[in-house]
Design a protein around this motif. Structure first.
Motif, PDB file in Angstrom:
ATOM      1  N   PHE A 107      -7.413  -7.665  22.430  1.00 13.55           N
ATOM      2  CA  PHE A 107      -7.145  -7.401  21.017  1.00 13.55           C
ATOM      3  C   PHE A 107      -5.713  -6.903  20.840  1.00 13.55           C
ATOM      4  CE2 PHE A 107      -6.945  -4.665  17.286  1.00 13.55           C
ATOM      5  CZ  PHE A 107      -7.571  -5.441  16.321  1.00 13.55           C
ATOM      6  N   LEU A 108      -5.024  -7.445  19.842  1.00 13.64           N
ATOM      7  CA  LEU A 108      -3.713  -6.934  19.464  1.00 13.64           C
ATOM      8  C   LEU A 108      -3.532  -7.114  17.962  1.00 13.64           C
ATOM      9  CD1 LEU A 108      -1.239  -8.130  22.247  1.00 13.64           C
ATOM     10  CD2 LEU A 108      -1.888  -5.779  21.722  1.00 13.64           C
ATOM     11  N   ASP A 109      -2.911  -6.152  17.329  1.00 13.89           N
ATOM     12  CA  ASP A 109      -2.610  -6.251  15.901  1.00 13.89           C
ATOM     13  C   ASP A 109      -1.560  -5.198  15.583  1.00 13.89           C
ATOM     14  OD1 ASP A 109      -2.691  -6.973  13.232  1.00 13.89           O
ATOM     15  OD2 ASP A 109      -4.884  -6.882  13.090  1.00 13.89           O
ATOM     16  N   SER A 110      -1.049  -5.240  14.374  1.00 12.77           N
ATOM     17  CA  SER A 110      -0.058  -4.256  13.949  1.00 12.77           C
ATOM     18  C   SER A 110      -0.696  -2.870  13.860  1.00 12.77           C
ATOM     19  CB  SER A 110       0.540  -4.664  12.608  1.00 12.77           C
ATOM     20  OG  SER A 110      -0.493  -4.938  11.677  1.00 12.77           O
ATOM     21  N   VAL A 111       0.097  -1.833  14.141  1.00 12.75           N
ATOM     22  CA  VAL A 111      -0.440  -0.475  14.315  1.00 12.75           C
ATOM     23  C   VAL A 111       0.322   0.543  13.471  1.00 12.75           C
ATOM     24  CG1 VAL A 111      -0.869   1.379  15.982  1.00 12.75           C
ATOM     25  CG2 VAL A 111      -1.148  -1.000  16.679  1.00 12.75           C
ATOM     26  N   PRO A 159       4.028  -5.670  21.528  1.00 14.45           N
ATOM     27  CA  PRO A 159       4.537  -6.944  21.007  1.00 14.45           C
ATOM     28  C   PRO A 159       4.335  -7.161  19.513  1.00 14.45           C
ATOM     29  CG  PRO A 159       2.460  -7.301  22.160  1.00 14.45           C
ATOM     30  CD  PRO A 159       2.821  -5.858  22.361  1.00 14.45           C
ATOM     31  N   TYR A 160       3.552  -6.322  18.862  1.00 11.95           N
ATOM     32  CA  TYR A 160       3.327  -6.451  17.422  1.00 11.95           C
ATOM     33  C   TYR A 160       4.061  -5.335  16.678  1.00 11.95           C
ATOM     34  CZ  TYR A 160      -0.314 -10.077  17.585  1.00 11.95           C
ATOM     35  OH  TYR A 160      -0.999 -11.255  17.740  1.00 11.95           O
ATOM     36  N   PRO A 161       4.272  -5.493  15.383  1.00  9.60           N
ATOM     37  CA  PRO A 161       4.914  -4.417  14.624  1.00  9.60           C
ATOM     38  C   PRO A 161       4.080  -3.132  14.666  1.00  9.60           C
ATOM     39  CG  PRO A 161       4.862  -6.454  13.345  1.00  9.60           C
ATOM     40  CD  PRO A 161       4.007  -6.686  14.546  1.00  9.60           C
ATOM     41  N   TYR A 162       4.769  -2.008  14.742  1.00 13.03           N
ATOM     42  CA  TYR A 162       4.072  -0.730  14.612  1.00 13.03           C
ATOM     43  C   TYR A 162       4.994   0.271  13.932  1.00 13.03           C
ATOM     44  CZ  TYR A 162       6.554   1.456  18.630  1.00 13.03           C
ATOM     45  OH  TYR A 162       7.494   1.988  19.484  1.00 13.03           O
ATOM     46  N   LYS A 192      -3.459   7.405   3.969  1.00 12.30           N
ATOM     47  CA  LYS A 192      -3.107   6.872   2.645  1.00 12.30           C
ATOM     48  C   LYS A 192      -1.839   6.026   2.701  1.00 12.30           C
ATOM     49  CE  LYS A 192      -2.736  10.603   0.243  1.00 12.30           C
ATOM     50  NZ  LYS A 192      -2.530  11.481  -0.935  1.00 12.30           N
ATOM     51  N   TYR A 193      -0.955   6.349   3.632  1.00 15.61           N
ATOM     52  CA  TYR A 193       0.342   5.665   3.700  1.00 15.61           C
ATOM     53  C   TYR A 193       0.402   4.611   4.807  1.00 15.61           C
ATOM     54  CZ  TYR A 193       1.784   9.579   0.747  1.00 15.61           C
ATOM     55  OH  TYR A 193       1.885  10.502  -0.275  1.00 15.61           O
ATOM     56  N   ALA A 194      -0.673   4.484   5.589  1.00 14.57           N
ATOM     57  CA  ALA A 194      -0.661   3.554   6.716  1.00 14.57           C
ATOM     58  C   ALA A 194      -0.610   2.109   6.236  1.00 14.57           C
ATOM     59  CB  ALA A 194      -1.901   3.776   7.590  1.00 14.57           C
ATOM     60  N   SER A 195       0.300   1.325   6.793  1.00 19.99           N
ATOM     61  CA  SER A 195       0.525  -0.053   6.342  1.00 19.99           C
ATOM     62  C   SER A 195      -0.239  -1.092   7.144  1.00 19.99           C
ATOM     63  CB  SER A 195       2.025  -0.380   6.440  1.00 19.99           C
ATOM     64  OG  SER A 195       2.804   0.568   5.751  1.00 19.99           O
ATOM     65  N   TYR A 196      -0.674  -0.743   8.359  1.00 20.56           N
ATOM     66  CA  TYR A 196      -1.139  -1.767   9.278  1.00 20.56           C
ATOM     67  C   TYR A 196      -2.637  -1.691   9.568  1.00 20.56           C
ATOM     68  CZ  TYR A 196       3.828  -2.752  10.012  1.00 20.56           C
ATOM     69  OH  TYR A 196       5.151  -3.090   9.839  1.00 20.56           O
ATOM     70  N   ASN A 197      -3.121  -2.636  10.374  1.00 14.38           N
ATOM     71  CA  ASN A 197      -4.561  -2.863  10.539  1.00 14.38           C
ATOM     72  C   ASN A 197      -5.225  -2.020  11.615  1.00 14.38           C
ATOM     73  OD1 ASN A 197      -4.467  -4.899   8.568  1.00 14.38           O
ATOM     74  ND2 ASN A 197      -3.851  -6.421  10.085  1.00 14.38           N
ATOM     75  N   VAL A 198      -4.437  -1.381  12.447  1.00 11.86           N
ATOM     76  CA  VAL A 198      -4.980  -0.496  13.483  1.00 11.86           C
ATOM     77  C   VAL A 198      -4.433   0.906  13.241  1.00 11.86           C
ATOM     78  CG1 VAL A 198      -5.080   0.017  15.965  1.00 11.86           C
ATOM     79  CG2 VAL A 198      -5.181  -2.356  15.173  1.00 11.86           C
ATOM     80  N   ILE A 199      -5.320   1.887  13.321  1.00  8.17           N
ATOM     81  CA  ILE A 199      -4.922   3.286  13.156  1.00  8.17           C
ATOM     82  C   ILE A 199      -4.980   3.975  14.510  1.00  8.17           C
ATOM     83  CG2 ILE A 199      -5.476   5.504  12.095  1.00  8.17           C
ATOM     84  CD1 ILE A 199      -4.450   3.403  10.116  1.00  8.17           C
ATOM     85  N   LYS A 233      -1.931  -0.539  26.047  1.00 12.02           N
ATOM     86  CA  LYS A 233      -3.175  -0.383  26.795  1.00 12.02           C
ATOM     87  C   LYS A 233      -4.265   0.274  25.960  1.00 12.02           C
ATOM     88  CE  LYS A 233      -1.075  -0.354  31.387  1.00 12.02           C
ATOM     89  NZ  LYS A 233      -0.812   0.433  32.616  1.00 12.02           N
ATOM     90  N   LEU A 234      -3.885   1.100  25.001  1.00 12.72           N
ATOM     91  CA  LEU A 234      -4.869   1.769  24.152  1.00 12.72           C
ATOM     92  C   LEU A 234      -5.495   0.805  23.142  1.00 12.72           C
ATOM     93  CD1 LEU A 234      -5.970   4.717  23.610  1.00 12.72           C
ATOM     94  CD2 LEU A 234      -4.303   4.801  21.735  1.00 12.72           C
ATOM     95  N   VAL A 235      -4.694  -0.106  22.603  1.00  9.48           N
ATOM     96  CA  VAL A 235      -5.165  -1.006  21.549  1.00  9.48           C
ATOM     97  C   VAL A 235      -5.912  -2.213  22.099  1.00  9.48           C
ATOM     98  CG1 VAL A 235      -4.390  -2.549  19.694  1.00  9.48           C
ATOM     99  CG2 VAL A 235      -3.389  -0.266  19.919  1.00  9.48           C
ATOM    100  N   ARG A 236      -5.493  -2.746  23.226  1.00 12.78           N
ATOM    101  CA  ARG A 236      -6.071  -3.983  23.764  1.00 12.78           C
ATOM    102  C   ARG A 236      -7.602  -3.985  23.867  1.00 12.78           C
ATOM    103  NH1 ARG A 236      -3.776  -8.955  25.137  1.00 12.78           N
ATOM    104  NH2 ARG A 236      -4.324  -8.870  27.347  1.00 12.78           N
ATOM    105  N   PRO A 237      -8.250  -2.902  24.281  1.00 14.68           N
ATOM    106  CA  PRO A 237      -9.715  -2.954  24.444  1.00 14.68           C
ATOM    107  C   PRO A 237     -10.506  -2.787  23.140  1.00 14.68           C
ATOM    108  CG  PRO A 237      -8.700  -1.393  25.992  1.00 14.68           C
ATOM    109  CD  PRO A 237      -7.692  -1.708  24.930  1.00 14.68           C
ATOM    110  N   LEU A 238      -9.855  -2.793  21.986  1.00 14.02           N
ATOM    111  CA  LEU A 238     -10.593  -2.635  20.728  1.00 14.02           C
ATOM    112  C   LEU A 238     -11.477  -3.832  20.402  1.00 14.02           C
ATOM    113  CD1 LEU A 238      -8.087  -0.813  18.315  1.00 14.02           C
ATOM    114  CD2 LEU A 238     -10.238   0.068  19.257  1.00 14.02           C
ATOM    115  N   ASP A 239     -11.390  -4.897  21.184  1.00 13.26           N
ATOM    116  CA  ASP A 239     -12.347  -6.000  21.017  1.00 13.26           C
ATOM    117  C   ASP A 239     -13.674  -5.694  21.713  1.00 13.26           C
ATOM    118  OD1 ASP A 239     -11.272  -6.128  23.553  1.00 13.26           O
ATOM    119  OD2 ASP A 239     -11.123  -8.313  23.604  1.00 13.26           O
TER     120      ASP A 239
END
Length: 349
Positions: free
Chosen positions: A36-40, A66-69, A114-121, A137-143
């Motif tokens: 899993f990867l997405d903007s953070v 590799p994604y915007p954060y 309230k101010y977060a712009s992206y899909n992963v918190i 490494k923290l975001v990848r296993p969210l699948d």
């Protein structure tokens, strides 16, 4: 050989086997991955200037991701730390969420949402330094998991007695993580899909004192899974000025939010304190072997930071009985002081 010594040796052997199994499980946890990867949006509550703050800020801005954060620091209006934050390419927002019953940290986290712009918190702590691959490494296993987390390794800025004892005490936070049913989130490093934070979750958080305790409860109540990662451990950077107050706050939080965990440590801590005293009084190496394995276990946990790993691992010899003493001393207390505020930590209903 007397009967009680035989029983003691059998207990020591059993404990040694359990520690070995724990080490094996934690080594396997270093290999947890995902796709899993997405903007953070990384949300960092802050109050006052932490030890080596600018290095911690730079560590968040230097992630190999590799994604915007974005990095969002949440401050109180009038806090001088804002001047430091404005020097860097981070978003600075004010803690303005309306929740009278929540802690200052939860108020800041909900404000940041309230101010977060992206899909992963991702929630981070201002007193923590993060390795470059931490976010990836923290975001990848969210699948595979509802939420992912890790725990930091203690990094005292100077070698005082308070700092050393806190280092050993801090490593106890790893102890329940190898088993999925006893696993919990750590507030300085936890990731969720943004959709997790629906109205019910936000409402529940807004009535609580402990952010990670509450989020752990919500995930487990909804039959979610927590992924604990051993391959992206950050560093908790500190110079402890009031060890008893700080460590009592940790103990009281456990008593309120995890009474089963507190009772389990009451038993385990009593046993380990007993064998420590017994080993010293009778110069018995056999009964000291659980401490040797415990040190090995902690060295492996902090293997990415060899010097800090050895310091904290050796200090667990003193930290285990220290934590037991504080647990007993604070058993019926629910009043804590944190970042200049007094809180009454209510037991879970």
């Amino acid at each position: 050989m007397e009967f009680y010594i035989v029983i003691l040796y059998l207990l020591v052997i059993l404990v040694n086997l359990l520690i070995i199994l724990q080490i094996i499980n934690e080594v396997k946890m270093r290999r947890i991955e995902g796709n899993f990867l997405d903007s953070v949006s990384i949300i960092v509550p802050i109050k006052g200037e932490d030890e080596r703050l600018e290095g911690n800020i730079l560590s968040l801005l230097s992630q190999n991701y590799p994604y915007p954060y974005e990095v969002i620091y949440v401050v109180d209006k009038g806090d001088d730390v804002e001047k430091v934050l404005r020097k860097y390419n981070v978003r600075v927002v004010y803690s303005d969420y309306n929740c009278e019953a929540c802690s200052g940290k939860i108020k800041a986290q909900l404000s940041g949402l309230k101010y977060a712009s992206y899909n992963v918190i991702v929630f981070a702590d201002s007193d923590t330094w993060y390795p470059k691959d931490w976010l990836y490494k923290l975001v990848r296993p969210l699948d595979k998991f509802t939420a992912t987390t890790t725990f930091s390794w203690p990094s005292p800025s100077k070698l005082s007695l308070s700092n050393l004892l806190r280092a050993g005490f801090w490593t106890l936070g790893f102890e329940s993580q190898s088993l999925e049913n006893s696993r919990f989130l750590w507030g300085g490093s936890m990731a969720f899909r943004k959709s997790f934070f629906n109205k019910d979750v936000i409402d529940e958080l807004s009535k609580e004192w402990c952010d990670d305790c509450t989020l752990t409860r919500i995930v487990k109540r909804n039959n979610g899974k927590i992924g604990f990662l051993m391959n992206c451990v950050p560093l908790n950077v500190y110079d402890e000025k009031d060890l008893v107050k700080w460590s009592s706050r940790q103990i009281i939080t456990i008593l309120a939010y995890s009474p089963r965990g507190a009772k389990a440590y009451l038993v385990a801590g009593t046993f380990f304190t007993f064998i420590l005293v017994y080993s010293i009084v009778f110069l018995n190496l056999v009964t000291f072997t659980p401490y040797i394995l415990w040190i090995v276990k902690n060295v492996i946990r902090g293997i990415d930071y060899p010097k800090n790993a050895m310091i904290a691992s050796l200090m667990t010899i003193l930290a285990i009985p220290y934590a037991l003493f504080l647990l007993i001393y604070n058993w019926n207390r629910r009043e804590v002081y944190w970042r200049g505020r007094k809180y009454i930590v209510k037991p879970l209903s």
